[in-house]
Design a protein around this motif. Structure first.
Motif, PDB file in Angstrom:
ATOM      1  N   ARG A 172     -10.459  -9.991  -4.222  1.00  0.00           N
ATOM      2  CA  ARG A 172     -10.300  -8.920  -3.247  1.00  0.00           C
ATOM      3  C   ARG A 172      -8.878  -8.901  -2.693  1.00  0.00           C
ATOM      4  NH1 ARG A 172     -15.111  -8.527   0.521  1.00  0.00           N
ATOM      5  NH2 ARG A 172     -16.096  -7.819  -1.409  1.00  0.00           N
ATOM      6  N   ILE A 173      -8.302 -10.074  -2.483  1.00  0.00           N
ATOM      7  CA  ILE A 173      -6.919 -10.128  -1.985  1.00  0.00           C
ATOM      8  C   ILE A 173      -5.987  -9.472  -3.004  1.00  0.00           C
ATOM      9  CG2 ILE A 173      -5.026 -11.673  -1.326  1.00  0.00           C
ATOM     10  CD1 ILE A 173      -7.210 -13.649  -0.354  1.00  0.00           C
ATOM     11  N   ALA A 174      -6.230  -9.752  -4.281  1.00  0.00           N
ATOM     12  CA  ALA A 174      -5.400  -9.141  -5.332  1.00  0.00           C
ATOM     13  C   ALA A 174      -5.547  -7.625  -5.319  1.00  0.00           C
ATOM     14  CB  ALA A 174      -5.781  -9.704  -6.698  1.00  0.00           C
ATOM     15  N   GLU A 175      -6.782  -7.154  -5.101  1.00  0.00           N
ATOM     16  CA  GLU A 175      -6.992  -5.704  -5.077  1.00  0.00           C
ATOM     17  C   GLU A 175      -6.338  -5.058  -3.851  1.00  0.00           C
ATOM     18  OE1 GLU A 175      -7.722  -3.816  -7.408  1.00  0.00           O
ATOM     19  OE2 GLU A 175      -8.427  -5.375  -8.760  1.00  0.00           O
ATOM     20  N   ILE A 176      -6.367  -5.768  -2.715  1.00  0.00           N
ATOM     21  CA  ILE A 176      -5.691  -5.242  -1.515  1.00  0.00           C
ATOM     22  C   ILE A 176      -4.212  -5.022  -1.830  1.00  0.00           C
ATOM     23  CG2 ILE A 176      -4.927  -5.803   0.828  1.00  0.00           C
ATOM     24  CD1 ILE A 176      -7.540  -7.253   1.274  1.00  0.00           C
ATOM     25  N   ILE A 177      -3.600  -6.021  -2.458  1.00  0.00           N
ATOM     26  CA  ILE A 177      -2.180  -5.906  -2.803  1.00  0.00           C
ATOM     27  C   ILE A 177      -1.969  -4.756  -3.778  1.00  0.00           C
ATOM     28  CG2 ILE A 177      -0.304  -7.084  -4.039  1.00  0.00           C
ATOM     29  CD1 ILE A 177      -1.288  -9.671  -2.668  1.00  0.00           C
ATOM     30  N   ALA A 178      -2.870  -4.641  -4.756  1.00  0.00           N
ATOM     31  CA  ALA A 178      -2.736  -3.561  -5.742  1.00  0.00           C
ATOM     32  C   ALA A 178      -2.790  -2.197  -5.064  1.00  0.00           C
ATOM     33  CB  ALA A 178      -3.834  -3.675  -6.792  1.00  0.00           C
ATOM     34  N   VAL A 179      -3.787  -2.024  -4.179  1.00  0.00           N
ATOM     35  CA  VAL A 179      -3.948  -0.726  -3.504  1.00  0.00           C
ATOM     36  C   VAL A 179      -2.728  -0.433  -2.628  1.00  0.00           C
ATOM     37  CG1 VAL A 179      -5.293   0.509  -1.769  1.00  0.00           C
ATOM     38  CG2 VAL A 179      -6.460  -0.781  -3.557  1.00  0.00           C
ATOM     39  N   ALA A 180      -2.321  -1.422  -1.827  1.00  0.00           N
ATOM     40  CA  ALA A 180      -1.216  -1.206  -0.892  1.00  0.00           C
ATOM     41  C   ALA A 180       0.074  -0.873  -1.635  1.00  0.00           C
ATOM     42  CB  ALA A 180      -1.021  -2.452  -0.025  1.00  0.00           C
ATOM     43  N   PHE A 181       0.385  -1.662  -2.653  1.00  0.00           N
ATOM     44  CA  PHE A 181       1.660  -1.460  -3.353  1.00  0.00           C
ATOM     45  C   PHE A 181       1.648  -0.191  -4.208  1.00  0.00           C
ATOM     46  CE2 PHE A 181       4.645  -4.962  -2.625  1.00  0.00           C
ATOM     47  CZ  PHE A 181       3.865  -5.771  -1.797  1.00  0.00           C
ATOM     48  N   ALA A 182       0.499   0.128  -4.820  1.00  0.00           N
ATOM     49  CA  ALA A 182       0.447   1.360  -5.625  1.00  0.00           C
ATOM     50  C   ALA A 182       0.585   2.579  -4.726  1.00  0.00           C
ATOM     51  CB  ALA A 182      -0.851   1.416  -6.421  1.00  0.00           C
ATOM     52  N   ALA A 183      -0.063   2.530  -3.557  1.00  0.00           N
ATOM     53  CA  ALA A 183       0.007   3.668  -2.629  1.00  0.00           C
ATOM     54  C   ALA A 183       1.441   3.868  -2.154  1.00  0.00           C
ATOM     55  CB  ALA A 183      -0.923   3.443  -1.445  1.00  0.00           C
ATOM     56  N   VAL A 184       2.104   2.764  -1.783  1.00  0.00           N
ATOM     57  CA  VAL A 184       3.467   2.875  -1.263  1.00  0.00           C
ATOM     58  C   VAL A 184       4.438   3.258  -2.385  1.00  0.00           C
ATOM     59  CG1 VAL A 184       5.334   1.665  -0.076  1.00  0.00           C
ATOM     60  CG2 VAL A 184       2.980   1.311   0.630  1.00  0.00           C
ATOM     61  N   ALA A 185       4.163   2.811  -3.606  1.00  0.00           N
ATOM     62  CA  ALA A 185       5.042   3.168  -4.734  1.00  0.00           C
ATOM     63  C   ALA A 185       5.182   4.683  -4.847  1.00  0.00           C
ATOM     64  CB  ALA A 185       4.499   2.585  -6.035  1.00  0.00           C
ATOM     65  N   GLY A 186       4.065   5.388  -4.662  1.00  0.00           N
ATOM     66  CA  GLY A 186       4.095   6.849  -4.700  1.00  0.00           C
ATOM     67  C   GLY A 186       5.012   7.412  -3.635  1.00  0.00           C
TER      68      GLY A 186
END
Lengths: 309, 445
Positions: free
Chosen positions: B104-118
């Motif tokens: 879940r921690i990995a997914e939090i990072i994935a969601v946060a960084f992918a969202a901000v990348a946009g």
């Protein structure tokens, strides 16, 4: 013994033959040498006299092909293409210096005589356009309106630029001004040769050595302009002439290509892109559908023996 | 799907739920932290407002270097986001169960960084109000359109991969968090989708999650390969490389692993979850980091040694600039501290203990950001087409304060998303930790 002698002779002849066939290399600065003045009819006449006295013995009469073919290297007919492909400077150098069977004339003839001979030889070439080293001062009176005119001379297979000036309704030719000629194309124009200076008659000739690709009927758009715009103003003329090669190739944006608009994109890329996007999103929506099913199961009772907790 | 039926141990569940749910909720510490982040973000947003009004002239980007810190930062964000795929996708599908507490921690990072990348990409646009034109007039032949598509898709898949395994936890939490605010309980109720721990529900959940885990692998590969193609489809020195896709991908694994280790270390100490995020877990994560470092090192070797051996005219200029020129300090710092030293020291167990691993990961993450800068900017400084009579400041790139502030803003935003998600929902999957041990090892896989 005789056999060996024969072999040696044959070899020497072969070597001589090979050397004779070698191209006659003229130093670059000599090659570019030009006559100071424009060839005139009287120059051609005196050239013909000199030619008859000094050259006919080997070269025959120009245009007749009656040269002495036994000589090696062959003297050839001065009216032939091989001869005429020499620049004025090359002819001058070769006549002056000589080689093997061709004697040197630099002490036998004056420089003026040599130029006269060249003028005579050139008179057999209809496509010849002379360039001179003459410095033509362009003293254009103030208030003159300059204009460039562009034409194609079929006979000389050359483009003729004419620079004229108009002052108080009187028109005169303008010499000594550098002009350039270019053909319009995608991404920058194609220059034809180097810039040239207009002669006394206000003319500059640009020879087309290669065929220029034109449009579907061979039209080519030409742009002629004066180089020193600061001195003479932005004098420019554009003209479309039917002198190019007929080109029926489709335009770069006519067919499907990577560089084209999205409507003309290659089919594989359209299908590849939309296909992968649709495939991935199909499964994403399927997952959402499963979540909906999970929600629906929330209303169902769980049998005691199947309880997870 | 696995034929096993899931069985959750009641006593174990009580303990796990108590431990993991304890730090959930917006306490005073969290509010202080968030107000600090908000203040900093406001300053950065002010910088962005200036950029929005005056245009990209306020940045250091000019005619020659038209891709600067923003693009480097974008690549960094996309890279870090890939860790969600590495942990849940690759390692998960291989059947390793030690990853359970950190998925879940990995997914939090994935969601946060992918969202901000946009958002970072939008910050690189002089006229962001024309963003829609990318979709309306986008050319299907352009990697830029592919990038926009694939970043969006990855964000959606990562969000689902975060939310789906959360469903049973939210149902568990609803009965156990009496003191939580009403809106939070309402949110839990909505997001738990009437979860009743029905075995059929578990089966469907496994099915959906498994599908997503498979789906996330090609998508994540696509996202970073396409990002690398944005550069590699040019014939410029430093970008003109056939291995740019895998080079970026393996670099992303290193970056993402470092980010996950930093986050796990933080939650272990601040959330008091030492029982679940134990030393053996750090040892495993350290080994994984070592593994991805070795692969990344291998790609670096190919990426730099081969052109440096040939020294083709333009490549030689580029390589001199990196090895000995003005980018040398940054280049060698990122290669030595972000790759070589970690790769060597992680071979020894003491360095895979939580604190040393955390420190190594900090170096790796900072170096990873610098490495993206090294990939993007030096190449832009040496165009193939001869450019003449440009003023010096158009040729040499120097990020401005405004540009730096906007970039820091993006990092703050990433931190804020992580902070909120980590306080709003449990950071470790409760139900997976409370599973009966014998014979029922899950099941998602």
């Amino acid at each position: 013994m005789n056999k060996y002698y024969l072999i040696v002779v044959v070899c020497v002849c072969a070597v001589l033959n090979v050397t004779a066939q070698n191209t006659w290399v003229v130093p670059q600065d000599q090659k570019e040498k030009l006559s100071m003045v424009e060839f005139t009819e009287s120059m051609q006449k005196s050239g013909a006299d000199v030619f008859a006295g000094k050259c006919t013995a080997c070269h025959g009469t120009p245009g007749k092909g009656n040269f002495n073919a036994l000589l090696n290297p062959s003297p050839d007919d001065p009216a032939s293409e091989k001869f005429q492909l020499n620049t004025d400077g090359e002819l001058f150098y070769k006549i002056s210096e000589g080689r093997v069977t061709m004697p040197s004339f630099k002490s036998a003839l004056s420089k003026a005589d040599i130029w006269n001979v060249i003028a005579y030889v050139r008179s057999f070439n209809t496509t010849y356009v002379q360039e001179t080293a003459e410095k033509i001062e362009s003293n254009i009176p103030e208030g003159t309106v300059l204009s460039l005119n562009l034409d194609y001379e079929e006979e000389k297979k050359a483009l003729k630029l004419k620079l004229t000036g108009t002052l108080n309704g009187e028109e005169s030719v303008v010499g000594g001004v550098e002009v350039t000629l270019a053909v319009e194309r995608y991404f920058g124009n194609l220059k034809i040769g180097e810039g040239k200076t207009t002669n006394k008659s206000g003319l500059a000739y640009f020879i087309l050595n290669d065929e220029i690709p034109g449009d579907s009927i061979g039209n080519v758009k030409l742009i002629a302009q004066v180089v020193e715009t600061e001195l003479y103003g932005d004098i420019k003329t554009e003209k479309t002439l039917q002198i190019g090669a007929v080109n029926n190739k489709p335009a770069l944006n006519a067919e499907r290509a990577m560089w084209n608009t999205v409507k003309k994109a290659p089919l594989w890329i359209i299908f590849g892109y939309t296909g992968s996007v649709l495939a991935v999103w199909f499964f994403i929506f399927y997952v959402l559908f499963v979540v909906k099913k999970i929600y629906a199961l929330g209303k169902e009772d769980i049998p005691e023996d199947q309880k997870v907790i | 799907m696995s034929g096993h039926n899931i069985k959750i141990n009641k006593e174990k569940l009580d303990k796990v739920a108590k431990d993991i749910l304890k730090p959930v909720g917006f306490g005073p510490g969290f509010l202080t932290w968030m107000s600090f982040l908000t203040m900093a973000l406001l300053a950065c947003i002010y910088a962005y407002v200036i950029q929005y009004q005056k245009g990209l002239i306020v940045t250091g980007m000019r005619d020659m270097v038209s891709w600067g810190m923003y693009i480097a930062n974008f690549v960094f964000f996309v890279a870090t986001a890939l860790v969600g795929m590495l942990i849940s996708g690759v390692i998960g599908l291989l059947g390793y169960t030690w990853i359970k507490p950190i998925t879940r921690i990995a997914e939090i990072i994935a969601v946060a960084f992918a969202a901000v990348a946009g958002l970072v990409i939008v910050s690189d646009m002089g006229r962001p109000e024309r963003l829609l034109n990318v979709f309306i007039h986008g050319r299907v032949q352009s990697p830029i359109l592919w990038d926009v598509t694939v970043v969006t898709t990855y964000l959606v898949i990562s969000t689902l991969l975060y939310l789906l395994p959360l469903i049973p936890d939210l149902a568990i939490a609803r009965g156990r968090m009496q003191n939580a605010p009403k809106w939070m309980m309402k949110l839990y109720e909505i997001l738990s989708f009437k979860w009743t721990h029905h075995p059929k529900q578990y089966k469907l959940l496994f099915k959906a999650t498994r599908l997503l885990i498979i789906l996330v692998i090609p998508t994540a590969f696509a996202i970073h390969t396409v990002t690398s193609w944005l550069l590699a489809v040019n014939s410029r020195s430093g970008w003109d490389s056939t291995i740019f896709g895998p080079y970026f991908l393996t670099g992303a694994f290193v970056t993402g692993m470092a980010a996950v280790i930093i986050a796990v270390f933080f939650f272990r100490n601040n959330y008091k979850l030492r029982d679940y995020l134990g030393e053996s877990l750090f040892d495993k994560m350290g080994k994984l980091l070592e593994f991805v470092c070795v692969i990344y090192f291998y790609f670096n070797l190919n990426e730099f040694v081969v052109p440096a051996y040939k020294m083709k005219e333009f490549d030689a200029i580029h390589i001199h600039e990196l090895f000995l020129g003005k980018h040398a300090i940054m280049f060698w710092f990122s290669q030595i501290f972000g790759l070589l030293i970690p790769m060597v020291v992680l071979l020894w167990k003491p360095f895979r203990k939580p604190l040393p691993l955390f420190i190594i990961s900090l170096f790796v993450l900072v170096s990873a950001w610098l490495k993206r800068y090294i990939i993007v900017i030096p190449t832009m400084e040496h165009p193939f087409l001869p450019v003449q009579n440009l003023p010096h400041e158009w040729v040499v790139y120097q990020p401005t304060i405004i540009e730096t502030a906007v970039t820091i803003g993006s990092i703050i935003m990433g931190l804020m998303i992580i902070s909120v998600l980590a306080k709003l929902f449990p950071v470790i999957p409760i139900w997976e930790m409370a599973e009966e041990e014998e014979g029922t090892k899950t099941k998602i896989i």
